[in-house]
Design an enzyme around this catalytic site. Structure first.
Site, short mmCIF file in Angstrom:
data_model
loop_
_atom_site.label_atom_id
_atom_site.label_comp_id
_atom_site.label_asym_id
_atom_site.label_seq_id
_atom_site.Cartn_x
_atom_site.Cartn_y
_atom_site.Cartn_z
CG PHE A 226 -1.53 1.14 1.74
CD1 PHE A 226 -2.69 1.58 1.11
CD2 PHE A 226 -1.06 1.84 2.85
CE1 PHE A 226 -3.35 2.70 1.59
CE2 PHE A 226 -1.71 2.96 3.32
CZ PHE A 226 -2.87 3.38 2.68
CB ALA A 227 2.35 3.32 -2.25
CB SER B 254 1.24 13.73 9.74
OG SER B 254 2.05 12.98 10.61
N GLY C 95 -5.68 -1.51 9.41
CA GLY C 95 -4.23 -1.62 9.60
C GLY C 95 -3.80 -1.24 11.00
NE ARG C 96 -4.11 4.99 11.42
CZ ARG C 96 -4.61 6.15 11.03
NH1 ARG C 96 -5.82 6.53 11.46
NH2 ARG C 96 -3.93 6.94 10.21
CD GLU D 158 -0.64 0.29 9.06
OE1 GLU D 158 -1.82 0.36 9.40
OE2 GLU D 158 -0.12 -0.71 8.54
CB THR E 282 2.75 10.01 14.36
OG1 THR E 282 1.76 11.04 14.23
CG2 THR E 282 3.73 10.10 13.20
N1 CAA Z 1 -12.95 6.18 7.25
C1 CAA Z 1 -13.70 6.69 6.24
N2 CAA Z 1 -13.59 7.99 5.84
C2 CAA Z 1 -12.70 8.77 6.47
C3 CAA Z 1 -11.90 8.30 7.54
C4 CAA Z 1 -12.06 6.95 7.93
N3 CAA Z 1 -11.34 6.42 8.94
N4 CAA Z 1 -11.11 9.30 7.97
C5 CAA Z 1 -11.40 10.38 7.22
N5 CAA Z 1 -12.37 10.05 6.32
C6 CAA Z 1 -12.98 10.94 5.33
C7 CAA Z 1 -13.62 12.12 6.02
O1 CAA Z 1 -14.95 11.84 6.44
C8 CAA Z 1 -13.58 13.18 4.94
O2 CAA Z 1 -14.64 12.97 4.01
P1 CAA Z 1 -15.76 14.15 3.82
O3 CAA Z 1 -14.99 15.37 3.41
O4 CAA Z 1 -16.65 13.59 2.78
O5 CAA Z 1 -16.39 14.31 5.17
C9 CAA Z 1 -12.29 12.87 4.20
O6 CAA Z 1 -11.97 11.50 4.49
C10 CAA Z 1 -11.14 13.76 4.63
O7 CAA Z 1 -10.98 13.57 6.03
P2 CAA Z 1 -10.32 14.69 6.96
O8 CAA Z 1 -10.95 16.02 6.68
O9 CAA Z 1 -10.37 14.19 8.36
O10 CAA Z 1 -8.82 14.72 6.39
P3 CAA Z 1 -7.52 15.41 6.96
O11 CAA Z 1 -6.75 15.93 5.81
O12 CAA Z 1 -7.85 16.36 8.07
O13 CAA Z 1 -6.68 14.15 7.53
C11 CAA Z 1 -5.86 12.64 9.17
C12 CAA Z 1 -7.05 13.40 8.59
C13 CAA Z 1 -6.45 11.78 10.29
C14 CAA Z 1 -4.81 13.57 9.73
C15 CAA Z 1 -5.26 11.72 8.07
O14 CAA Z 1 -4.59 12.49 7.10
C16 CAA Z 1 -4.28 10.70 8.62
O15 CAA Z 1 -4.70 9.63 9.10
N6 CAA Z 1 -2.97 10.98 8.50
C17 CAA Z 1 -1.95 9.97 8.80
C18 CAA Z 1 -1.64 9.19 7.55
C19 CAA Z 1 -1.09 7.85 7.83
O16 CAA Z 1 -1.54 7.12 8.71
N7 CAA Z 1 -0.12 7.46 7.04
C20 CAA Z 1 0.48 6.18 7.14
C21 CAA Z 1 0.66 5.63 5.76
S1 CAA Z 1 0.90 3.90 5.66
C22 CAA Z 1 2.44 3.64 6.23
O17 CAA Z 1 2.76 3.99 7.31
C23 CAA Z 1 3.38 2.88 5.35
C24 CAA Z 1 3.17 1.46 5.39
O18 CAA Z 1 3.30 0.76 4.38
C25 CAA Z 1 2.89 0.84 6.71
#
Ligand code: CAA
Length: 382
Positions: free
Chosen positions: A122-123, A131, A244-245, A365, A367
């Site tokens: 997953f990318a 973040s 995932g979390r 996934e 911070t």
């Molecule tokens: N389920 C369904 N929909 C969701 C959701 C969820 N859990 N979370 C948000 N949404 C929806 C919201 O409802 C919103 O939709 P609407 O506009 O229609 O209401 C839309 O998504 C945007 O949501 P936000 O306004 O909350 O978005 P944001 O820009 O404020 O971001 C955040 C929220 C929680 C900070 C998010 O960006 C986040 O989780 N950031 C961390 C990213 C992350 O975990 N990255 C890890 C990548 S994977 C990795 O680590 C590599 C690997 O391979 C392991």
């Protein structure tokens, strides 16, 4: 007839035995040499463990989420690096395909994944979008019947070793920066021309898992390799991360549990001042606190999993589980290194690796700070 409890016990026992025989004895060496054990992953996959929660109609084991987390705990106790490759595959690409794949996509990708024939990753992140995942910039542009993808992804688990990646890119107007709304998900076989994984990252922990950036260079995909609806990729990624979390929560519990097990043995054997150090109350109190926090982390993680299986929205519960379990893993492994003293700081003793492996659970996934944001937002919306 087997009950759900019998099936859970059998599956977890099978995973535990596999981990004991085929993973843990080699984990320190894989860590030292950055060896990605694809052959062992494939063998585990042939037993069904690359389709743990996938419905039976798509060749999966259809396990409940608690059982899935118990398997991940066993793997993580043996080697957290092995666990993350399995966990990402099972939680994120799988969840996305089960929920949003077309019947053709399920036939072509989901079923072979569940049978253990394809490993997925997953990318989402990019060098400038960690973040703030919605700030990603990789772009897909429509060209006739195809989409053409360009850009750079970062820190993707399995990027250099998977057969298939779920990749999030913008599909709105180039440079439009419309945040979460303009992002779509594509199913990208890693042998597609234009897909180039970077050199694996040289990490502090989980050194035998594959973490790499990806260059997307005029990567051309037919429209039927978009997953679900255009513009919904961010939501799909967040749904995948909810699953995932929980897995990272179980990973934290597994790492912490193994650290405690090593400490129980060591503090019985190690003598100072003419008695085993486990007879000192200061040591016993540490062991008691470690065990209590592990128990609490497991209970919180399993409770969130049970809510998921009951069909509830678990976003902030998954965040609570990940937050608490990852901070537990870091705390417990820090105490473990302390209890082992000088030996704990040496590579020859197992708690040093557990300590290094624990750290990333507070980072990837999402911070710990992001988990607190998700939890606080949910509280304020009540
Ligand atoms: N389920 C369904 N929909 C969701 C959701 C969820 N859990 N979370 C948000 N949404 C929806 C919201 O409802 C919103 O939709 P609407 O506009 O229609 O209401 C839309 O998504 C945007 O949501 P936000 O306004 O909350 O978005 P944001 O820009 O404020 O971001 C955040 C929220 C929680 C900070 C998010 O960006 C986040 O989780 N950031 C961390 C990213 C992350 O975990 N990255 C890890 C990548 S994977 C990795 O680590 C590599 C690997 O391979 C392991």
């Amino acid at each position: 007839m087997s009950t759900a409890t019998d099936i859970r016990e059998q599956v977890v026992e099978l995973a535990r035995e596999f981990a004991k025989e085929k993973i843990e004895p080699f984990a320190a060496e894989w860590d030292r040499t950055h060896f990605f054990p694809r052959g062992v992953i494939d063998e585990f996959g042939r037993l069904g463990f690359l389709g743990m929660c996938t419905p039976e109609e798509f060749d999966g084991m259809a396990l409940d989420t608690v059982t899935y987390l118990m398997v991940l705990e066993e793997l993580s106790a043996a080697d957290a690096a092995f666990a993350v490759s399995i966990g990402i595959h099972n939680a994120i690409p799988m969840t996305m395909l089960v929920k949003h794949g077309t019947p053709e996509q399920k036939e072509r990708w989901l079923k072979p994944m569940a049978r253990g024939e394809l490993l997925a990753g997953f990318a989402l992140s990019e060098p400038e979008a960690g973040s703030d995942a919605a700030g990603l910039r990789a772009q897909a542009v429509k060209d006739g019947k195809d989409w053409v993808l360009n850009g750079a992804k970062a820190w993707a688990t399995n990027a250099g070793t998977a057969d298939l990646m779920m990749i999030m890119v913008r599909t709105d107007q180039p440079n439009a920066r419309r945040g979460a709304k303009g992002i779509s998900t594509f199913i990208v076989p890693t042998d597609t021309k234009g897909y180039t994984p970077a050199k694996p990252e040289d990490k502090m922990g989980l050194r035998s898992s594959n973490t790499a950036g990806i260059e997307l260079n005029d990567l051309r995909l037919p429209v039927d390799q978009m997953l679900g609806d255009e513009g919904m990729g961010f939501v799909y990624a967040m749904e995948g991360l909810d699953a995932g979390r929980l897995g990272i929560g179980a990973q934290g519990v597994g790492i912490a549990r193994r650290a405690l097990e090593h400490c129980l043995q060591y503090t019985n054997e190690r003598k100072q001042f003419e008695k085993p150090i486990g007879e000192f109350q200061a040591v016993q109190f540490k062991l008691a606190d470690m065990a209590t926090r592990i128990e609490a982390a497991r209970a919180l993680t399993h409770r969130a999993a049970a809510r998921k299986d009951a069909g509830e929205d678990i976003s902030h519960y998954a965040s609570m589980a990940k937050l608490f379990a990852s901070e537990t893993a870091m705390w417990v492994t820090t105490q473990a290194v302390q209890l082992f003293g000088g030996y704990g700081y040496m590579r020859d003793f197992p708690v040093e690796k557990l300590f290094r492996d624990a750290k990333v659970t507070e980072i990837y996934e999402g911070t710990s700070e992001i988990q607190r944001i998700v939890i606080a937002r949910a509280l304020r919306q009540r």
